[in-house]
Design a protein around this motif. Structure first.
Motif, PDB file in Angstrom:
ATOM      1  N   PRO A  40      15.956  19.389   3.789  1.00 41.69           N
ATOM      2  CA  PRO A  40      15.070  20.592   3.992  1.00 41.69           C
ATOM      3  C   PRO A  40      14.263  20.767   2.738  1.00 41.69           C
ATOM      4  CG  PRO A  40      17.027  20.770   5.034  1.00 41.69           C
ATOM      5  CD  PRO A  40      17.324  19.476   4.193  1.00 41.69           C
ATOM      6  N   SER A  41      14.670  20.487   1.462  1.00 40.99           N
ATOM      7  CA  SER A  41      13.920  20.733   0.451  1.00 40.99           C
ATOM      8  C   SER A  41      12.938  19.903   0.114  1.00 40.99           C
ATOM      9  CB  SER A  41      15.130  20.737  -0.837  1.00 40.99           C
ATOM     10  OG  SER A  41      15.489  19.138  -0.997  1.00 40.99           O
ATOM     11  N   ASP A  42      12.506  18.916   1.095  1.00 38.96           N
ATOM     12  CA  ASP A  42      11.326  18.134   0.929  1.00 38.96           C
ATOM     13  C   ASP A  42      10.263  18.831   1.697  1.00 38.96           C
ATOM     14  OD1 ASP A  42      12.675  16.413  -0.460  1.00 38.96           O
ATOM     15  OD2 ASP A  42      13.139  15.214   1.141  1.00 38.96           O
ATOM     16  N   GLN A  95      -0.453  23.163  -6.325  1.00 41.75           N
ATOM     17  CA  GLN A  95      -1.022  24.507  -5.841  1.00 41.75           C
ATOM     18  C   GLN A  95       0.057  25.182  -4.562  1.00 41.75           C
ATOM     19  OE1 GLN A  95      -4.964  22.921  -5.186  1.00 41.75           O
ATOM     20  NE2 GLN A  95      -5.821  24.753  -5.894  1.00 41.75           N
ATOM     21  N   VAL A  96       0.449  24.365  -3.827  1.00 40.78           N
ATOM     22  CA  VAL A  96       1.514  24.599  -2.711  1.00 40.78           C
ATOM     23  C   VAL A  96       2.531  25.088  -3.317  1.00 40.78           C
ATOM     24  CG1 VAL A  96       2.546  23.996  -0.897  1.00 40.78           C
ATOM     25  CG2 VAL A  96       0.428  23.194  -1.135  1.00 40.78           C
ATOM     26  N   ALA A  97       3.344  24.545  -4.362  1.00 34.93           N
ATOM     27  CA  ALA A  97       4.251  24.731  -5.029  1.00 34.93           C
ATOM     28  C   ALA A  97       4.346  26.241  -5.627  1.00 34.93           C
ATOM     29  CB  ALA A  97       4.891  24.002  -5.938  1.00 34.93           C
ATOM     30  N   ASP A  98       3.205  26.492  -6.246  1.00 35.21           N
ATOM     31  CA  ASP A  98       2.960  27.671  -6.998  1.00 35.21           C
ATOM     32  C   ASP A  98       2.754  28.885  -6.150  1.00 35.21           C
ATOM     33  OD1 ASP A  98       3.050  26.272  -9.402  1.00 35.21           O
ATOM     34  OD2 ASP A  98       0.905  26.510  -9.765  1.00 35.21           O
ATOM     35  N   ALA A  99       2.287  28.396  -4.915  1.00 28.96           N
ATOM     36  CA  ALA A  99       1.941  29.719  -3.982  1.00 28.96           C
ATOM     37  C   ALA A  99       3.242  30.009  -3.315  1.00 28.96           C
ATOM     38  CB  ALA A  99       1.017  29.128  -2.757  1.00 28.96           C
ATOM     39  N   PHE A 116       5.127  29.367   5.204  1.00 28.41           N
ATOM     40  CA  PHE A 116       4.933  28.151   5.622  1.00 28.41           C
ATOM     41  C   PHE A 116       5.389  27.843   7.072  1.00 28.41           C
ATOM     42  CE2 PHE A 116       8.013  25.112   4.996  1.00 28.41           C
ATOM     43  CZ  PHE A 116       8.691  25.400   4.109  1.00 28.41           C
ATOM     44  N   LEU A 117       4.619  27.225   7.876  1.00 27.73           N
ATOM     45  CA  LEU A 117       5.459  26.614   9.196  1.00 27.73           C
ATOM     46  C   LEU A 117       5.053  25.268   9.218  1.00 27.73           C
ATOM     47  CD1 LEU A 117       4.199  29.458  11.671  1.00 27.73           C
ATOM     48  CD2 LEU A 117       6.473  29.143  10.885  1.00 27.73           C
ATOM     49  N   LEU A 118       5.989  24.593   9.621  1.00 30.63           N
ATOM     50  CA  LEU A 118       5.568  23.271  10.003  1.00 30.63           C
ATOM     51  C   LEU A 118       5.541  22.921  11.567  1.00 30.63           C
ATOM     52  CD1 LEU A 118       8.135  21.642   7.244  1.00 30.63           C
ATOM     53  CD2 LEU A 118       5.784  21.410   7.223  1.00 30.63           C
ATOM     54  N   ALA A 119       4.958  21.953  11.897  1.00 26.34           N
ATOM     55  CA  ALA A 119       5.041  21.602  13.171  1.00 26.34           C
ATOM     56  C   ALA A 119       5.283  20.241  13.643  1.00 26.34           C
ATOM     57  CB  ALA A 119       3.668  21.929  14.201  1.00 26.34           C
ATOM     58  N   GLY A 120       5.932  20.016  14.571  1.00 29.84           N
ATOM     59  CA  GLY A 120       6.425  18.443  15.211  1.00 29.84           C
ATOM     60  C   GLY A 120       5.218  18.330  16.135  1.00 29.84           C
ATOM     61  N   PRO A 168      14.968  19.774  10.469  1.00 30.65           N
ATOM     62  CA  PRO A 168      15.031  20.123   9.001  1.00 30.65           C
ATOM     63  C   PRO A 168      14.869  18.877   8.603  1.00 30.65           C
ATOM     64  CG  PRO A 168      16.841  21.088  10.052  1.00 30.65           C
ATOM     65  CD  PRO A 168      16.209  20.683  11.085  1.00 30.65           C
ATOM     66  N   ASP A 169      15.492  17.801   9.034  1.00 31.18           N
ATOM     67  CA  ASP A 169      15.502  16.432   8.269  1.00 31.18           C
ATOM     68  C   ASP A 169      14.399  15.443   8.631  1.00 31.18           C
ATOM     69  OD1 ASP A 169      16.199  16.070  10.778  1.00 31.18           O
ATOM     70  OD2 ASP A 169      18.163  14.551  10.034  1.00 31.18           O
ATOM     71  N   THR A 170      13.353  16.158   9.167  1.00 29.13           N
ATOM     72  CA  THR A 170      12.283  15.202   9.646  1.00 29.13           C
ATOM     73  C   THR A 170      11.429  14.559   8.541  1.00 29.13           C
ATOM     74  OG1 THR A 170      11.866  16.609  11.542  1.00 29.13           O
ATOM     75  CG2 THR A 170       9.994  15.311  11.013  1.00 29.13           C
ATOM     76  N   PRO A 171      11.189  13.375   8.598  1.00 24.54           N
ATOM     77  CA  PRO A 171      10.148  12.409   7.554  1.00 24.54           C
ATOM     78  C   PRO A 171       9.023  13.177   7.321  1.00 24.54           C
ATOM     79  CG  PRO A 171      11.466  11.007   8.929  1.00 24.54           C
ATOM     80  CD  PRO A 171      11.633  12.234   9.652  1.00 24.54           C
ATOM     81  N   PRO A 172       8.537  13.275   6.157  1.00 23.39           N
ATOM     82  CA  PRO A 172       6.911  13.811   6.096  1.00 23.39           C
ATOM     83  C   PRO A 172       6.176  13.191   6.987  1.00 23.39           C
ATOM     84  CG  PRO A 172       8.058  13.474   3.856  1.00 23.39           C
ATOM     85  CD  PRO A 172       9.073  12.932   4.933  1.00 23.39           C
ATOM     86  N   ALA A 173       6.243  11.821   7.172  1.00 22.63           N
ATOM     87  CA  ALA A 173       5.328  11.016   8.077  1.00 22.63           C
ATOM     88  C   ALA A 173       5.248  11.648   9.680  1.00 22.63           C
ATOM     89  CB  ALA A 173       5.355   9.553   8.096  1.00 22.63           C
TER      90      ALA A 173
END
Ligand SMILES: CC(C)(COP(=O)(O)OP(=O)(O)OC[C@H]1O[C@@H](n2cnc3c(N)ncnc32)[C@H](O)[C@@H]1OP(=O)(O)O)[C@@H](O)C(=O)NCCC(=O)NCCS
Length: 159
Positions: free
Chosen positions: A4-6, A31-35, A43-47, A55-60
């Motif tokens: 999840p930390s990725d 910039q993202v890390a600083d924000a 932030f929100l992620l979408a599949g 939470p363990d979804t690969p970035p790709a």
């Protein structure tokens, strides 16, 4: 094995493919890390279905993300993007609705965003209760040197 930390890597995987370099809108990892260190950015992620991915979804395999900044009774959508291969399938629409729900859950009464004139996202924003309230003429400068207006949109009701 992805943790999840990725999450910043997941955001960056979308960032790299979603933004046209012509407009210089993509943010760097830093910039993202600083924000996100500020504490008022979310932030929100979408599949592929637009919902929160495991939470363990690969970035790709991340289809899109939204990044916003909360202020007093308002929240601004800073970045909103879907990878080209997942577009026109409703991922962006679902993300926008999830952003609005999350921001209102944090106490936002007004949602704001700024858009480059001519962005294809405009019809999506209008459909979800956003309307233009401001214009910064020639605000953006493109890679090829032309200037484009920035339009500020607001949504101040539940939709
Ligand atoms: C804007 C963006 C997030 C939309 O993502 P998406 O997953 O394709 O959006 P959806 O499939 O939910 O589309 C929702 C609606 O937006 C509009 N839309 C999206 N892409 C469009 C396009 N290329 N042309 C015309 N309308 C478009 C349509 O109204 C669409 O509804 P429809 O498919 O029923 O016609 C995506 O195109 C993107 O990442 N763009 C680059 C980054 C960007 O500019 N972000 C916005 C910054 S303000």
């Amino acid at each position: 094995m992805y943790l999840p930390s990725d999450d910043i890597d997941r955001i960056m995987a979308v960032m790299r493919t979603a933004f046209d370099p012509e407009y210089g809108e993509a943010w760097s990892h830093r910039q993202v890390a600083d924000a996100l260190l500020l504490g008022n950015c979310h932030f929100l992620l979408a599949g592929p279905d637009g919902e929160a991915p495991p939470p363990d979804t690969p970035p790709a395999d991340i289809a899109g993300f939204a990044l916003s900044r909360h202020g007093l009774e308002e929240e601004e959508l800073l970045l909103f993007a879907v990878c080209p291969r997942f577009r026109r399938k409703g991922v962006g629409e679902r993300l926008l609705v999830r952003f609005a729900e999350a921001a209102r859950g944090r106490g936002a009464r007004r949602l704001l965003l700024e858009m480059r004139r001519g962005n294809t996202a405009e019809s999506l924003y209008l459909r979800h209760g956003f309307h233009p309230i401001g214009l910064r003429s020639n605000y953006y400068r493109t890679l090829s040197g032309s200037r484009i207006d920035a339009i500020t949109f607001v949504c101040d009701h539940e939709n």
